[in-house]
Design a protein around this motif. Structure first.
Motif, PDB file in Angstrom:
ATOM      1  N   GLU B  62      -5.058  14.999 -12.566  1.00  0.00           N
ATOM      2  CA  GLU B  62      -4.576  16.219 -13.308  1.00  0.00           C
ATOM      3  C   GLU B  62      -4.590  17.281 -12.346  1.00  0.00           C
ATOM      4  O   GLU B  62      -5.328  17.758 -11.283  1.00  0.00           O
ATOM      5  CB  GLU B  62      -5.715  16.617 -14.231  1.00  0.00           C
ATOM      6  CG  GLU B  62      -5.365  18.007 -15.158  1.00  0.00           C
ATOM      7  CD  GLU B  62      -6.166  18.271 -16.304  1.00  0.00           C
ATOM      8  OE1 GLU B  62      -6.968  17.269 -16.846  1.00  0.00           O
ATOM      9  OE2 GLU B  62      -6.233  19.323 -16.797  1.00  0.00           O
ATOM     10  N   GLY B  63      -3.464  17.703 -12.347  1.00  0.00           N
ATOM     11  CA  GLY B  63      -3.068  18.955 -11.311  1.00  0.00           C
ATOM     12  C   GLY B  63      -2.326  18.517 -10.293  1.00  0.00           C
ATOM     13  O   GLY B  63      -1.854  19.090  -9.337  1.00  0.00           O
ATOM     14  N   TYR B  64      -2.044  17.261 -10.231  1.00  0.00           N
ATOM     15  CA  TYR B  64      -1.179  16.504  -9.034  1.00  0.00           C
ATOM     16  C   TYR B  64       0.024  15.738  -9.621  1.00  0.00           C
ATOM     17  O   TYR B  64      -0.269  15.191 -10.633  1.00  0.00           O
ATOM     18  CB  TYR B  64      -2.067  15.766  -8.272  1.00  0.00           C
ATOM     19  CG  TYR B  64      -3.415  16.527  -7.662  1.00  0.00           C
ATOM     20  CD1 TYR B  64      -4.651  16.346  -8.287  1.00  0.00           C
ATOM     21  CD2 TYR B  64      -3.173  17.067  -6.378  1.00  0.00           C
ATOM     22  CE1 TYR B  64      -5.641  17.084  -7.838  1.00  0.00           C
ATOM     23  CE2 TYR B  64      -4.241  17.712  -5.822  1.00  0.00           C
ATOM     24  CZ  TYR B  64      -5.414  17.611  -6.562  1.00  0.00           C
ATOM     25  OH  TYR B  64      -6.541  18.308  -6.026  1.00  0.00           O
ATOM     26  N   ASP B  65       0.988  15.523  -8.612  1.00  0.00           N
ATOM     27  CA  ASP B  65       2.097  14.678  -9.120  1.00  0.00           C
ATOM     28  C   ASP B  65       2.138  13.591  -7.874  1.00  0.00           C
ATOM     29  O   ASP B  65       1.495  14.274  -6.704  1.00  0.00           O
ATOM     30  CB  ASP B  65       3.424  15.217  -9.411  1.00  0.00           C
ATOM     31  CG  ASP B  65       3.613  15.822 -10.577  1.00  0.00           C
ATOM     32  OD1 ASP B  65       4.041  16.869 -10.787  1.00  0.00           O
ATOM     33  OD2 ASP B  65       2.839  15.192 -11.453  1.00  0.00           O
ATOM     34  N   ALA B  66       2.659  12.478  -7.910  1.00  0.00           N
ATOM     35  CA  ALA B  66       2.953  11.779  -6.561  1.00  0.00           C
ATOM     36  C   ALA B  66       4.129  10.965  -6.704  1.00  0.00           C
ATOM     37  O   ALA B  66       4.808  10.909  -7.850  1.00  0.00           O
ATOM     38  CB  ALA B  66       1.733  10.841  -6.367  1.00  0.00           C
ATOM     39  N   SER B  67       4.768  10.507  -5.593  1.00  0.00           N
ATOM     40  CA  SER B  67       5.951   9.886  -5.453  1.00  0.00           C
ATOM     41  C   SER B  67       6.011   8.949  -4.341  1.00  0.00           C
ATOM     42  O   SER B  67       5.804   9.056  -3.291  1.00  0.00           O
ATOM     43  CB  SER B  67       7.098  10.871  -5.267  1.00  0.00           C
ATOM     44  OG  SER B  67       8.443  10.098  -5.208  1.00  0.00           O
ATOM     45  N   ARG B  68       6.353   7.727  -4.998  1.00  0.00           N
ATOM     46  CA  ARG B  68       6.305   6.390  -3.944  1.00  0.00           C
ATOM     47  C   ARG B  68       8.000   6.193  -3.763  1.00  0.00           C
ATOM     48  O   ARG B  68       8.357   5.305  -4.349  1.00  0.00           O
ATOM     49  CB  ARG B  68       5.571   5.374  -4.391  1.00  0.00           C
ATOM     50  CG  ARG B  68       5.714   4.183  -3.231  1.00  0.00           C
ATOM     51  CD  ARG B  68       4.624   4.299  -2.265  1.00  0.00           C
ATOM     52  NE  ARG B  68       4.446   3.222  -1.271  1.00  0.00           N
ATOM     53  CZ  ARG B  68       3.837   1.968  -1.592  1.00  0.00           C
ATOM     54  NH1 ARG B  68       3.109   1.952  -2.723  1.00  0.00           N
ATOM     55  NH2 ARG B  68       3.919   1.376  -0.685  1.00  0.00           N
ATOM     56  N   GLU B  69       8.525   6.936  -2.858  1.00  0.00           N
ATOM     57  CA  GLU B  69      10.139   6.980  -2.615  1.00  0.00           C
ATOM     58  C   GLU B  69      10.466   5.528  -2.103  1.00  0.00           C
ATOM     59  O   GLU B  69      11.469   5.018  -2.411  1.00  0.00           O
ATOM     60  CB  GLU B  69      10.369   8.148  -1.721  1.00  0.00           C
ATOM     61  CG  GLU B  69       9.952   9.679  -2.327  1.00  0.00           C
ATOM     62  CD  GLU B  69       8.695   9.871  -1.587  1.00  0.00           C
ATOM     63  OE1 GLU B  69       8.190  11.046  -1.943  1.00  0.00           O
ATOM     64  OE2 GLU B  69       7.997   9.204  -0.782  1.00  0.00           O
ATOM     65  N   LYS B  70       9.647   4.862  -1.113  1.00  0.00           N
ATOM     66  CA  LYS B  70       9.896   3.814  -0.607  1.00  0.00           C
ATOM     67  C   LYS B  70       8.646   3.180  -0.106  1.00  0.00           C
ATOM     68  O   LYS B  70       7.558   3.738  -0.157  1.00  0.00           O
ATOM     69  CB  LYS B  70      10.797   3.858   0.530  1.00  0.00           C
ATOM     70  CG  LYS B  70      10.445   5.220   1.582  1.00  0.00           C
ATOM     71  CD  LYS B  70      11.553   5.314   2.533  1.00  0.00           C
ATOM     72  CE  LYS B  70      11.289   6.175   3.592  1.00  0.00           C
ATOM     73  NZ  LYS B  70      12.394   6.537   4.759  1.00  0.00           N
ATOM     74  N   LYS B  71       8.650   1.927   0.211  1.00  0.00           N
ATOM     75  CA  LYS B  71       7.217   1.206   0.593  1.00  0.00           C
ATOM     76  C   LYS B  71       6.522   2.115   1.746  1.00  0.00           C
ATOM     77  O   LYS B  71       5.251   1.865   1.343  1.00  0.00           O
ATOM     78  CB  LYS B  71       7.700  -0.283   0.903  1.00  0.00           C
ATOM     79  CG  LYS B  71       6.429  -1.139   1.282  1.00  0.00           C
ATOM     80  CD  LYS B  71       6.819  -2.413   1.685  1.00  0.00           C
ATOM     81  CE  LYS B  71       5.619  -3.608   1.661  1.00  0.00           C
ATOM     82  NZ  LYS B  71       6.045  -4.823   1.939  1.00  0.00           N
TER      83      LYS B  71
END
Lengths: 109, 113
Positions: B62-71
């Motif tokens: 909660e309070g965070y976002d994340a992104s795995r754009e590439k490996k």
């Protein structure tokens, strides 16, 4: 959730002596990993165990999944061993590690 | 051997600001993690990702976002920085398989004014 307790929270040793750090967990875990956080803040891998014991130099670790604990023994402590030691356990789901609160070790001359 | 690079090393933000932390690994590991460490406490898992474009919530999402754009890349966004917040954010990676050893980056130290 999974609970991991480390003891002691702080430990002071004279150079050349030794002691044991302990990690207790509330449920059966698949594996344990031990780290040392050095003065620059980097986490260094020490051991990964799925069972039994491993030894590396002056460090030795044991993992008893059934009794739900792991230990890290340090012998002949050196000044550069100072730092915070963390254990982390992997449950059967695999991808996630749960960390203990750490043991702050200070080695004195 | 490989390396995990976190940027920036130090991050100073304002209350309410959106802040992004970046992590790159060249181990070719499948799984990547973001942990938060507060003074005197153990590491707590924020998000992890088992492959490109995958995202799994940890205990503290909660309070965070994340992104795995590439490996090789996993970024973390603090959606609204909290005043007087101070913590170290650690990125880690691990290979898929029986031995799930984690390798950590050097960390990003966050201070919110």
């Amino acid at each position: 959730g999974d609970q991991v307790e480390q003891s002691p929270s702080a430990l002071s040793l004279h150079e050349g002596t030794g002691s044991a750090l302990r990690c207790n967990f509330t449920t059966t875990m698949r594996a344990v990993q031990w780290f040392r956080k050095n003065s620059r803040g980097s986490l260094i891998n020490l051991f990964y165990l799925a069972s039994g014991t491993k030894e590396n130099g002056r460090l030795k670790s044991a993992f008893d999944s059934k009794e739900r604990y792991s230990t890290l023994h340090i012998r002949d402590a050196q000044l550069e061993d100072s730092g915070t030691y963390f254990c982390a356990v992997a449950n059967n789901a695999g991808a996630k590690l749960t960390f203990g609160g750490g043991t702050r070790l200070t080695v004195r001359p | 051997g490989g390396i995990i690079t976190q940027t920036p090393k130090f991050l100073i933000g304002q209350e309410g600001q959106k802040l992004t932390l970046k992590c790159q690994q060249n181990f070719n590991h499948d799984t990547m993690y973001w942990y938060r460490q507060d003074s005197g406490k153990g590491l707590r898992l924020i998000y992890y990702s088992i492959t490109e474009n995958d995202l799994q919530k940890g205990d503290l999402s909660e309070g965070y976002d994340a992104s795995r754009e590439k490996k090789s890349s996993f970024s973390l966004t603090v959606t609204s920085a909290q005043k007087n917040e101070m913590a170290v954010f650690l990125c880690a990676s691990s290979p898929t398989g029986v031995q799930n050893t984690l390798y950590f980056g050097a960390g990003t130290r966050l201070s919110v004014l």
